[in-house]
Design a protein around this motif. Structure first.
Motif, mmCIF file in Angstrom:
data_model
loop_
_atom_site.group_PDB
_atom_site.id
_atom_site.type_symbol
_atom_site.label_atom_id
_atom_site.label_comp_id
_atom_site.label_asym_id
_atom_site.label_seq_id
_atom_site.Cartn_x
_atom_site.Cartn_y
_atom_site.Cartn_z
ATOM 1 N N GLY A 45 2.967 -15.846 -15.498
ATOM 2 C CA GLY A 45 4.400 -15.901 -15.239
ATOM 3 C C GLY A 45 4.727 -15.911 -13.759
ATOM 4 N N PRO A 46 5.987 -15.651 -13.456
ATOM 5 C CA PRO A 46 6.424 -15.669 -12.056
ATOM 6 C C PRO A 46 5.892 -14.443 -11.302
ATOM 7 N N LEU A 47 6.006 -14.493 -9.983
ATOM 8 C CA LEU A 47 5.563 -13.382 -9.154
ATOM 9 C C LEU A 47 6.315 -12.113 -9.530
ATOM 10 N N LYS A 56 -3.954 -5.346 -14.294
ATOM 11 C CA LYS A 56 -2.909 -5.734 -13.347
ATOM 12 C C LYS A 56 -3.233 -7.062 -12.680
ATOM 13 N N GLN A 57 -4.512 -7.311 -12.407
ATOM 14 C CA GLN A 57 -4.908 -8.599 -11.830
ATOM 15 C C GLN A 57 -4.636 -9.733 -12.818
ATOM 16 N N ALA A 58 -4.957 -9.511 -14.087
ATOM 17 C CA ALA A 58 -4.702 -10.535 -15.103
ATOM 18 C C ALA A 58 -3.209 -10.818 -15.226
ATOM 19 N N HIS A 88 0.866 -6.190 -8.152
ATOM 20 C CA HIS A 88 0.010 -5.971 -6.985
ATOM 21 C C HIS A 88 0.105 -4.519 -6.507
ATOM 22 N N ILE A 89 1.297 -3.968 -6.567
ATOM 23 C CA ILE A 89 1.465 -2.558 -6.204
ATOM 24 C C ILE A 89 0.673 -1.676 -7.172
ATOM 25 N N ASP A 90 0.804 -1.948 -8.456
ATOM 26 C CA ASP A 90 0.077 -1.157 -9.457
ATOM 27 C C ASP A 90 -1.435 -1.335 -9.319
ATOM 28 N N ALA A 91 -1.905 -2.560 -9.040
ATOM 29 C CA ALA A 91 -3.351 -2.789 -8.861
ATOM 30 C C ALA A 91 -3.865 -1.979 -7.681
ATOM 31 N N ALA A 102 0.825 -1.208 0.000
ATOM 32 C CA ALA A 102 0.000 0.000 0.000
ATOM 33 C C ALA A 102 0.863 1.264 0.000
ATOM 34 N N THR A 103 1.927 1.253 0.765
ATOM 35 C CA THR A 103 2.825 2.415 0.800
ATOM 36 C C THR A 103 3.492 2.629 -0.550
ATOM 37 N N ALA A 104 3.952 1.541 -1.163
ATOM 38 C CA ALA A 104 4.585 1.645 -2.484
ATOM 39 C C ALA A 104 3.593 2.186 -3.512
ATOM 40 N N ALA A 105 2.336 1.731 -3.436
ATOM 41 C CA ALA A 105 1.304 2.221 -4.356
ATOM 42 C C ALA A 105 1.040 3.702 -4.130
ATOM 43 N N ALA A 106 0.971 4.112 -2.871
ATOM 44 C CA ALA A 106 0.733 5.526 -2.559
ATOM 45 C C ALA A 106 1.882 6.397 -3.059
ATOM 46 N N ASP A 107 3.096 5.889 -2.937
ATOM 47 C CA ASP A 107 4.253 6.634 -3.434
ATOM 48 C C ASP A 107 4.178 6.818 -4.946
#
Length: 99
Positions: free
Chosen positions: A71-73, A64-66, A78-81, A7-12
């Protein structure tokens, strides 16, 4: 990575570099909506209700969910979603205030 870190990374991202690079998020989403509505109309697939800024942000969450299932993690999906979901909330709030 813990949920709070995501969440912090997304807010940034939403409040930092991207805002500086692209300007007001709602104006950008409105431009995308206009372009997508035009493309859908040309393709003969115009929706009954035109796509708006909130719809664009919600579709970006879906993108982003799709990608998260491919592929790999890649934690950035998830940050972008999370970021797009918060942008969708802002768009919905601002659209409601304007009406």
């Amino acid at each position: 990575m813990k949920a709070a870190q995501v969440a912090t990374a997304a807010a940034d991202l939403v409040g930092g570099d991207r805002k500086e690079a692209y300007g007001d998020v709602l104006l950008g989403l409105d431009r995308i909506a206009l372009m997508w509505n035009g493309l859908l109309a040309i393709a003969g697939k115009a929706p009954k209700q035109p796509i708006n800024a909130h719809d664009v942000a919600q579709m970006m969450v879906c993108l982003k969910q799709a990608r998260a299932y491919t592929g790999p993690l890649r934690i950035d999906n998830h940050i972008d979603a999370a970021g797009w979901s918060s942008v969708a909330g802002e768009a919905a709030s601002r659209i409601a205030e304007a009406s």
